[in-house]
Scaffold this motif. Sequence first.
Motif, PDB file in Angstrom:
ATOM      1  N   GLU A 610       0.832  -1.194   0.000  1.00  0.00           N
ATOM      2  CA  GLU A 610       0.000   0.000   0.000  1.00  0.00           C
ATOM      3  C   GLU A 610       0.875   1.256   0.000  1.00  0.00           C
ATOM      4  OE1 GLU A 610      -3.321   0.034  -0.205  1.00  0.00           O
ATOM      5  OE2 GLU A 610      -3.268  -2.157  -0.327  1.00  0.00           O
ATOM      6  N   LYS A 611       0.319   2.359  -0.448  1.00  0.00           N
ATOM      7  CA  LYS A 611       1.034   3.642  -0.461  1.00  0.00           C
ATOM      8  C   LYS A 611       1.494   4.011   0.948  1.00  0.00           C
ATOM      9  CE  LYS A 611       0.437   8.560  -1.490  1.00  0.00           C
ATOM     10  NZ  LYS A 611      -0.466   9.613  -2.017  1.00  0.00           N
ATOM     11  N   GLY A 612       2.758   4.455   1.045  1.00  0.00           N
ATOM     12  CA  GLY A 612       3.306   4.915   2.312  1.00  0.00           C
ATOM     13  C   GLY A 612       3.910   3.835   3.173  1.00  0.00           C
ATOM     14  N   ALA A 613       3.743   2.554   2.818  1.00  0.00           N
ATOM     15  CA  ALA A 613       4.272   1.472   3.640  1.00  0.00           C
ATOM     16  C   ALA A 613       5.800   1.447   3.555  1.00  0.00           C
ATOM     17  CB  ALA A 613       3.702   0.135   3.182  1.00  0.00           C
ATOM     18  N   PRO A 614       6.491   1.166   4.674  1.00  0.00           N
ATOM     19  CA  PRO A 614       7.956   1.076   4.629  1.00  0.00           C
ATOM     20  C   PRO A 614       8.397  -0.175   3.876  1.00  0.00           C
ATOM     21  CG  PRO A 614       7.151   0.473   6.808  1.00  0.00           C
ATOM     22  CD  PRO A 614       5.956   0.962   6.032  1.00  0.00           C
ATOM     23  N   LEU A 615       9.413  -0.023   3.048  1.00  0.00           N
ATOM     24  CA  LEU A 615       9.929  -1.129   2.241  1.00  0.00           C
ATOM     25  C   LEU A 615      11.300  -1.585   2.727  1.00  0.00           C
ATOM     26  CD1 LEU A 615       9.090   0.482  -1.223  1.00  0.00           C
ATOM     27  CD2 LEU A 615       7.684  -1.145   0.035  1.00  0.00           C
ATOM     28  N   ILE A 616      12.177  -0.596   2.956  1.00  0.00           N
ATOM     29  CA  ILE A 616      13.556  -0.864   3.366  1.00  0.00           C
ATOM     30  C   ILE A 616      13.949   0.177   4.402  1.00  0.00           C
ATOM     31  CG2 ILE A 616      15.973  -0.860   2.599  1.00  0.00           C
ATOM     32  CD1 ILE A 616      14.963  -1.887  -0.123  1.00  0.00           C
ATOM     33  N   LEU A 617      14.701  -0.222   5.412  1.00  0.00           N
ATOM     34  CA  LEU A 617      15.230   0.710   6.395  1.00  0.00           C
ATOM     35  C   LEU A 617      16.741   0.782   6.230  1.00  0.00           C
ATOM     36  CD1 LEU A 617      13.224  -0.353   9.579  1.00  0.00           C
ATOM     37  CD2 LEU A 617      12.789   1.600   8.091  1.00  0.00           C
ATOM     38  N   LEU A 618      17.252   2.008   6.053  1.00  0.00           N
ATOM     39  CA  LEU A 618      18.680   2.246   5.924  1.00  0.00           C
ATOM     40  C   LEU A 618      19.210   2.869   7.206  1.00  0.00           C
ATOM     41  CD1 LEU A 618      18.803   3.804   2.330  1.00  0.00           C
ATOM     42  CD2 LEU A 618      19.121   1.408   2.963  1.00  0.00           C
ATOM     43  N   GLU A 619      20.485   2.654   7.483  1.00  0.00           N
ATOM     44  CA  GLU A 619      21.163   3.293   8.610  1.00  0.00           C
ATOM     45  C   GLU A 619      22.251   4.206   8.067  1.00  0.00           C
ATOM     46  OE1 GLU A 619      22.749   0.142  10.912  1.00  0.00           O
ATOM     47  OE2 GLU A 619      20.904  -0.265  12.005  1.00  0.00           O
ATOM     48  N   ALA A 620      22.203   5.479   8.458  1.00  0.00           N
ATOM     49  CA  ALA A 620      23.237   6.435   8.058  1.00  0.00           C
ATOM     50  C   ALA A 620      23.214   7.592   9.038  1.00  0.00           C
ATOM     51  CB  ALA A 620      23.004   6.942   6.636  1.00  0.00           C
ATOM     52  N   MET A 621      24.391   8.141   9.360  1.00  0.00           N
ATOM     53  CA  MET A 621      24.517   9.283  10.264  1.00  0.00           C
ATOM     54  C   MET A 621      23.776   9.048  11.576  1.00  0.00           C
ATOM     55  SD  MET A 621      24.440  12.573   7.732  1.00  0.00           S
ATOM     56  CE  MET A 621      25.918  13.010   6.809  1.00  0.00           C
ATOM     57  N   LYS A 622      23.915   7.815  12.106  1.00  0.00           N
ATOM     58  CA  LYS A 622      23.320   7.425  13.392  1.00  0.00           C
ATOM     59  C   LYS A 622      21.801   7.461  13.371  1.00  0.00           C
ATOM     60  CE  LYS A 622      26.968   9.105  16.478  1.00  0.00           C
ATOM     61  NZ  LYS A 622      27.183   9.977  17.646  1.00  0.00           N
ATOM     62  N   MET A 623      21.193   7.392  12.191  1.00  0.00           N
ATOM     63  CA  MET A 623      19.735   7.460  12.092  1.00  0.00           C
ATOM     64  C   MET A 623      19.223   6.358  11.189  1.00  0.00           C
ATOM     65  SD  MET A 623      19.268  11.558  11.564  1.00  0.00           S
ATOM     66  CE  MET A 623      17.507  11.397  11.322  1.00  0.00           C
ATOM     67  N   GLU A 624      17.962   6.015  11.389  1.00  0.00           N
ATOM     68  CA  GLU A 624      17.275   5.124  10.460  1.00  0.00           C
ATOM     69  C   GLU A 624      16.549   5.958   9.415  1.00  0.00           C
ATOM     70  OE1 GLU A 624      16.214   0.810  12.342  1.00  0.00           O
ATOM     71  OE2 GLU A 624      14.607   2.215  11.959  1.00  0.00           O
ATOM     72  N   ILE A 625      16.695   5.570   8.167  1.00  0.00           N
ATOM     73  CA  ILE A 625      16.057   6.283   7.060  1.00  0.00           C
ATOM     74  C   ILE A 625      15.154   5.303   6.329  1.00  0.00           C
ATOM     75  CG2 ILE A 625      16.438   7.584   4.933  1.00  0.00           C
ATOM     76  CD1 ILE A 625      19.256   8.203   6.055  1.00  0.00           C
ATOM     77  N   PRO A 626      13.836   5.482   6.406  1.00  0.00           N
ATOM     78  CA  PRO A 626      12.935   4.545   5.731  1.00  0.00           C
ATOM     79  C   PRO A 626      12.799   4.864   4.241  1.00  0.00           C
ATOM     80  CG  PRO A 626      11.659   6.180   6.926  1.00  0.00           C
ATOM     81  CD  PRO A 626      13.112   6.477   7.212  1.00  0.00           C
ATOM     82  N   ILE A 627      12.729   3.850   3.430  1.00  0.00           N
ATOM     83  CA  ILE A 627      12.358   3.980   2.017  1.00  0.00           C
ATOM     84  C   ILE A 627      10.923   3.480   1.922  1.00  0.00           C
ATOM     85  CG2 ILE A 627      12.872   3.315  -0.348  1.00  0.00           C
ATOM     86  CD1 ILE A 627      15.057   4.990   0.941  1.00  0.00           C
ATOM     87  N   ASN A 628       9.993   4.389   1.634  1.00  0.00           N
ATOM     88  CA  ASN A 628       8.570   4.064   1.655  1.00  0.00           C
ATOM     89  C   ASN A 628       7.996   3.967   0.247  1.00  0.00           C
ATOM     90  OD1 ASN A 628       8.558   4.166   4.495  1.00  0.00           O
ATOM     91  ND2 ASN A 628       8.234   6.377   4.469  1.00  0.00           N
TER      92      ASN A 628
END
Length: 662
Positions: A610-628
Amino acid sequence: MFRKVLIANRGEIACRVIRTARRMGVASVAVFSDPDADALHVEMADEAWRLGPAPARDSYLCAEKIIEVARHTGADVIHPGYGFLAESAAFSERCAQAGIVFIGPSPRTMQAVGDKAAAKRLMNEIGVPTLPGFHGDGQDARLFASVAREIGYPVVIKASAGGGGRGMRVVQTEDELSGAMESAAREAALAFGDGRLLLEKFVERPRHVEIQFVADAHGNVATFAERDCSLQRRHQKVIEESPGPGVANEMRAALWNATRRIARASAYVGAGTAEFLLDGLSFYFLEVNARLQVEHPVTEMISGMDLVEWQFRVASGESLPKRQDEIGSRGWAIEARLCAEDPAQDFRPSSGAIAHLRLPAESERLRVEIGVKEGDAISSHYDSLLAKVVAWDEERDGAVRLLARALDAIAIVGVASNLDFLRALLRNDAFLDGHADTSLAQDVANALQPLPADETLLLAAAAAGWRARESASIACSDPYSPWAVADAWRLYGEDRQKVAFRYDGRLLECDIVLIDADSFRMTTPQGALLVTAKHVGERLALFVEGRRKEVAVATLPSGWVVIVDGRNYFLEWIETLAPPPKPVERERPFMAPLPARVAKVLVKRGDHIEKGAPLILLEAMKMEIPINAPHEGVVKEVYCGEGQSVREGEELLAWRSADDVA
């Protein structure tokens, strides 16, 4: 006093500690990872030692390597800065075993207050108010859900082992709880090496106020005027000021009293900060940061004290340099954190090389704490903080105006930054009236719009940059040769050149006729203009039809960045004689936005999303970055795996939209 200090950190805090050590006659040792080999803190230190590759777990979090460097160099004290190992009781204990002084509280104290869960239990024992929640050892999602139902949503999950907003998630409903716990635990483990969590009731629009304190081994505790840190994004501070607007003397006295009780109950020795939430006339304990805070310069500006020097003296066994009644508070100080991040992308961290950097001049009233320089590469492995700018004045209005002018004078090219966001915050009516709360920064970010550009001025500046580059490429080495003079002389006719740029998706083009070394006539569809471009130091003074405007022009391989009033405008150069470009591919939103590590893959081939659902979580600069998911669709293929390192622009998965499926 100590002979040699090893700074177990990087960036602006390492530079900050080195400056005080140098003034006190203490030699300094820097440590660095591979990407930081040419960093500013490495240049400033008396000597520097390599720790290892870029990941923090292999460098700045590697206690064994740091202690070994201290032994080799003869460092008798380690300053941990903030972040990394600064609040690690285990590291403090290992320093003691090696006969090296750790600048910070003892391991026992750190376990009592540096760990959020333990600190909450201590507060309950000594009668300091806390928010309802769960601060125990259990980490089961069902246990957290039970407590959340009891105290009511929304709740907030926090990392037990550290602060700075890392490992912190606001949860609105029970359906979100399990996923938020997993995400927070991963981020906490990445930032602090400890994924334990606690849970508290979330207060919607409080103020965040903290008390700086320093305690010595002789039973003395000094408290300083409160700092208001309510302006936050991602639960991380961006603007801090002292004193706090509208904090009554009765509230200040209550916060000071609570802080002294905390310091004495925990046998605290060193510098620390007690943080509180203010909700109307009530306050609640949040945490103790058992270290120096990022925003400590604010306190230094109003007190006239050097808190790093206080840390050195207390750690060496001396009494506090000043008694409580000798610590004054003069005027008002305010700090802004300049970060490599994009507010338009939910403050997504930005990496890259700093191609151009200009900062305001420092003075007694304006202080710039920075850990980078022009040409440095901003790594995705570390925090996004680039610099702190601190302004002081007798009155709050004056300090705010001075800081606003200083931010307007900053220019940075090569990485996205939060400059415009900071500028907007300082001009926000609620902030100017002293009515900021913890939601204001996000409200400002949501409403942030790019300012309209003067495209004629941008075109003139980019054309001047293009002309300077062309002149340099054909420059003659003989200064007496007629070919060394860029005066546009031609045997027949005039030298007319067509130049074109792409700006913000639009084509800007003009014809240029050179007049002399400084001037040219620029013809656009709107008419002809006389442009004169003269260098004033490192800036460019543009005269366009009698109007003068100073700008800066930074040259990049693909074009020019024109900096007007501190704002960046990128104009991509288009080769007018080149063949037309190939058709642009459809947008691919599933590329890594920066170098990162794949923390989790949440989908597999064939999944309908569905639209907006998280697909992949990345780690960079001490943070999690979701690819939705940008819209409904189906996963065609997944190209990455958990734990894999990915390059910026690397495609992570293939996608088929719902329309294509139909």
